[in-house]
Motif scaffolding. Structure first.
Motif, short mmCIF file in Angstrom:
data_model
loop_
_atom_site.label_atom_id
_atom_site.label_comp_id
_atom_site.label_asym_id
_atom_site.label_seq_id
_atom_site.Cartn_x
_atom_site.Cartn_y
_atom_site.Cartn_z
N ASP A 184 -10.59 -11.83 -3.71
CA ASP A 184 -11.61 -11.44 -4.70
C ASP A 184 -11.10 -11.90 -6.06
O ASP A 184 -10.40 -11.16 -6.75
CB ASP A 184 -11.82 -9.93 -4.67
N ARG A 196 -8.38 -8.91 -1.17
CA ARG A 196 -9.37 -7.89 -0.78
C ARG A 196 -8.82 -7.23 0.48
O ARG A 196 -8.45 -7.91 1.44
CB ARG A 196 -10.72 -8.51 -0.49
N GLN A 228 -9.13 -3.72 3.30
CA GLN A 228 -10.03 -2.68 3.77
C GLN A 228 -9.65 -1.34 3.15
O GLN A 228 -8.48 -1.04 2.96
CB GLN A 228 -9.95 -2.54 5.29
N GLU A 229 -10.65 -0.57 2.91
CA GLU A 229 -10.45 0.78 2.39
C GLU A 229 -9.86 1.65 3.51
O GLU A 229 -10.31 1.57 4.65
CB GLU A 229 -11.79 1.33 1.94
N VAL A 230 -8.87 2.45 3.18
CA VAL A 230 -8.26 3.33 4.17
C VAL A 230 -8.43 4.76 3.67
O VAL A 230 -7.86 5.15 2.65
CB VAL A 230 -6.75 3.01 4.37
N LEU A 231 -9.19 5.52 4.41
CA LEU A 231 -9.41 6.93 4.06
C LEU A 231 -9.00 7.78 5.25
O LEU A 231 -9.37 7.50 6.38
CB LEU A 231 -10.88 7.17 3.72
N GLU A 232 -8.24 8.81 4.97
CA GLU A 232 -7.83 9.73 6.03
C GLU A 232 -8.38 11.11 5.75
O GLU A 232 -8.34 11.58 4.62
CB GLU A 232 -6.31 9.79 6.10
#
Length: 99
Positions: A86, A91, A93-97
């Protein structure tokens, strides 16, 4: 030093490890044995033993720090996967836990 089931579950949760009931029971027994062994080591008189970090003589095998040119932005981003760049940034990946 006995360790209880709740402690095993708590440590597994901190390490983000899922354990079954049989594993919790097994680790409860095993960790109690390990902690008992460590407690016995604490009883050993080491007052006559000089502090040491190693039983062998230590010498540095590392080279001296020297400044040298780094990668250009284009070189650094050259191996970014398709769509993984970008502008001047990678760029990812979004990592949400969820907890």
């Amino acid at each position: 030093m006995p360790i209880d089931r709740q402690t095993i579950v708590h440590v597994a949760d901190l390490a983000r490890i899922k354990l079954g009931d049989d594993e919790i029971a097994r680790f409860t027994d095993q960790l109690s044995v390990v902690l008992d062994a460590v407690a016995r080591l604490a009883e050993v008189d080491t007052s006559q033993v000089a502090p040491t970090a190693s039983a062998l003589p230590i010498h540095s095998v590392e080279r001296e720090d020297a400044a040298r040119p780094g990668l250009t932005m284009e070189q650094a981003l050259a191996n970014a996967p398709k769509g993984g760049r970008d502008g001047e940034f990678f760029r990812v990946q979004e990592v949400l836990e969820e907890r």
